[in-house]
Design a protein around this motif. Structure first.
Motif: not given
Length: 637
Positions: A513-525
């Motif tokens: 899912d695009t938005d899920v990937t965007a959000v979780l992908g940017l919580i780098e830690e």
């Protein structure tokens, strides 16, 4: 000068072929149907340009057959389908061309398929395996014998109708013959039944049915139809059928096509072809580039530098589809040609293609032939290997085509690996590419970041980028965004977090899912704290198990949406499947021990609310606030 359709059909793949510089057949079934409809209505369809080949020069040309049985679908068919239907034009063997078509291929090939051959299409819908024969069907172009504009009956169509209908081949149901839709009668007859051709495709003695032969062919269809009609109605329907059949034989099969002819030397044909095709919107730029390459590469002075790009690219397509099934439907000729263009600093724009001269095409060929630093096991080794590394990086990071199907990104990452032979498909590169894609997805909905134009600019930056020689080579995703001065606003982040939901079933493939990937992908830690795992080892997990949604809602006293981003986190596959499973969050966190539980909650931005069932709604809302604040703090300038 003119030539009848029947003349062409009789000589296609016998004396008339296609030159190697021609693009592939690309018309879809609807375009083929509309061509026949235009012909029967006597609409103009444009001229055909023939290249009369000089006998002394025949050996200099790569010539190809017209398609007769065509795979009219993007899905990769199983072997039994490929045994009868072709994906692309095949090279001519054991025959000498007299005429090569340099303009009008799509129209002639459509006529050939519609009369002499057929198509096969995938009918399985989403989620069904395309390699199973039951999900494919063979079709032939049919005409409704009961539809004619001069016959106005309440129970017939009252106009010409052409449609591809299933013949019952493979997994389809036979749709030819008689049918009734509502109150409208149809009698679907394959157009080829009005043509006395042979089944092999070289139709030297083929003829149009006329007189008694035409009447017998029509009578056979009308007489065997279960019409449930009185004799008068049957007689009228037969009259309509004969009128339709006569119009096809006269207006379609015996139509005079305007024809131009040239006997220029081979050296002038590429320029003629380019000028003919650059005037309109057809063909597409990547097809023009392939035609340009086919005009020169197979004819290099040095034999070891001769390349047939059409055949080589098809081999790569088959190889990559098998090796990377996650992106099977997105792997096509456009990808390899865009990658080729990127490696010399250009792109598939018509304005760019018009300026590509022989010197630039030689540079492209050198990029293909370059074998270092990989030990040369076969030609084009480094060209292929660099693009393979791009696919490995994206796929091993968990990103799937439903999230990121902008294929220029693959060409872009391929350029990175090509330009930096020492770069490896490492954890650092997987994570850098993953975060680059996540940031692009965050902005794409509102700013169209994943576009050809942006990829073109990034490609140019990568070709000039020089990594720090003292550090491992890592894909410079942050620098690419900075080079374009691209940054999200706080409002952008709030909108994405508010709308991010999980639309698929949990588990692998990981990021769907695009938005899920965007959000979780940017919580780098959340995915860089463990040295033993990389981003591709993680799953998207529901903190409150999806299977307990009804219980959660009862505990809270209102409906709770557990697919919201506030209830989604990243967990290593093994921990998600074997330790957490569908336990309540407070239970499995207690089982982990204080230090590990604290780490999981910290890196995944848990709020200071105990994750028990009755707190679910408050927990999800508070966590979304924390995620929003985290992204704004880290990514908004």
């Amino acid at each position: 000068m003119s030539r009848q359709v029947s003349d062409y059909l009789s000589e296609i793949n016998d004396h008339i072929f296609l030159p190697g510089l021609q693009r592939e057949f690309v018309w879809n079934p609807r375009q083929i149907e509309e061509l026949f409809d235009s012909l029967i209505r006597d609409y103009p369809i444009g001229a055909i340009t023939e290249w009369r080949v000089r006998a002394a020069n025949i050996s200099d040309y790569n010539s190809y057959n017209f398609l007769r049985m065509y795979v009219a679908d993007d899905y990769r068919p199983p072997d039994p389908v490929l045994a009868e239907y072709d994906l692309y034009n095949q090279e001519v063997e054991d025959k000498e061309p007299e005429i090569l078509i340099i303009d009008g291929q799509q129209r002639l090939n459509s006529l050939y398929i519609g009369v002499e051959g057929g198509i096969t299409v995938y009918n399985g819908g989403r989620g069904k395996p395309s390699d199973e024969l039951q999900y494919w069907e063979g079709q032939r172009l049919c005409v409704d014998l009961f539809g004619h504009p001069e016959y106005d009956r309440d129970d017939t169509a009252g106009d010409y109708e052409f449609e591809f209908k299933s013949t019952g081949k493979f997994g389809g149901t036979d749709e030819t013959g008689y049918s009734i839709t509502g109150d409208t009668r149809h009698l679907w007859m394959p157009v080829g039944e009005l043509w006395n051709g042979d089944d092999g495709g070289s139709s030297g003695n083929s003829t149009v049915l006329e007189g008694r032969a035409l009447s017998e062919a029509v009578d056979e269809y009308v007489d065997t139809a279960e019409l449930r009609a009185d004799n008068e109605t049957r007689y009228q329907l037969r009259s309509i059928s004969m009128a339709v059949a006569r119009d096809i034989t006269s207006n379609v099969l015996q139509d005079d096509l305007e024809t131009d002819s040239t006997n220029k030397d081979r050296s002038e044909i590429p320029e003629i072809f380019t000028r003919l095709n650059m005037e309109g919107s057809d063909p597409k730029p990547y097809q023009l580039l392939l035609s340009k390459l086919m005009s020169y590469w197979p004819y290099a002075e040095e034999e070891d530098e001769r390349i047939n790009p059409r055949e080589v690219i098809q081999d790569w397509i088959d190889e990559f589809k098998q090796k990377f099934p996650e992106y099977e439907q997105e792997i096509d000729r456009k990808l390899f040609l865009r990658y080729t263009a990127y490696l010399v600093g250009t792109d598939l724009l018509r304005s760019n293609l018009s300026s590509i001269d022989e010197e630039r095409m030689d540079e492209m060929r050198e990029r293909w032939l370059y074998n270092e630093p990989v030990v040369a096991g076969r030609r084009f080794e480094w060209f292929r290997t660099s693009l393979e590394k791009a696919f490995q990086t994206v796929i091993e990071s968990g990103i799937r085509s439903s999230v990121m199907n902008t294929m220029p990104i693959f060409a872009l990452i391929g350029v990175f690996y090509y330009q930096n032979p020492d770069a490896e498909v490492s954890d650092a590169n997987r994570e850098s590419v993953f975060q680059f894609v996540a940031r692009a997805l965050l902005l794409n909905k509102y700013y169209q970041v994943l576009t050809y134009g942006k990829c073109r600019n990034w490609m140019r930056y990568l070709r000039e980028w020089e990594p720090d020689p003292s550090e491992p080579i890592v894909f410079p995703g942050d620098e690419l965004f900075e080079s374009e001065n691209i940054s999200p606003s706080a409002e952008d982040i709030r909108r994405v977090v508010a709308n991010a939901r999980y639309e698929s079933s949990p588990g692998e493939p990981v990021f769907t899912d695009t938005d899920v990937t965007a959000v979780l992908g940017l919580i780098e830690e959340s995915y860089t704290q463990s040295a033993s795992t990389s981003i591709g080892d993680y799953s998207v997990d529901h903190i409150y198990p999806k299977s307990r949604e009804e219980t959660v809602s009862e505990s809270v006293g209102e409906t709770v949406d557990l697919d919201r981003i506030g209830n989604l986190q990243l967990l290593p596959h093994e921990m998600n499947e074997e330790i957490k499973s569908d336990q309540w969050p407070h239970n499995w966190l207690d089982d982990l021990g204080d230090a590990e539980a604290e780490r999981i909650q910290r890196v995944n931005q848990y709020p200071d609310i105990e994750p028990i069932p009755e707190n679910a709604q408050a927990f999800i809302q508070a966590r979304e606030k924390r995620i929003t604040d985290y992204l704004i703090d880290n990514y908004v300038k």
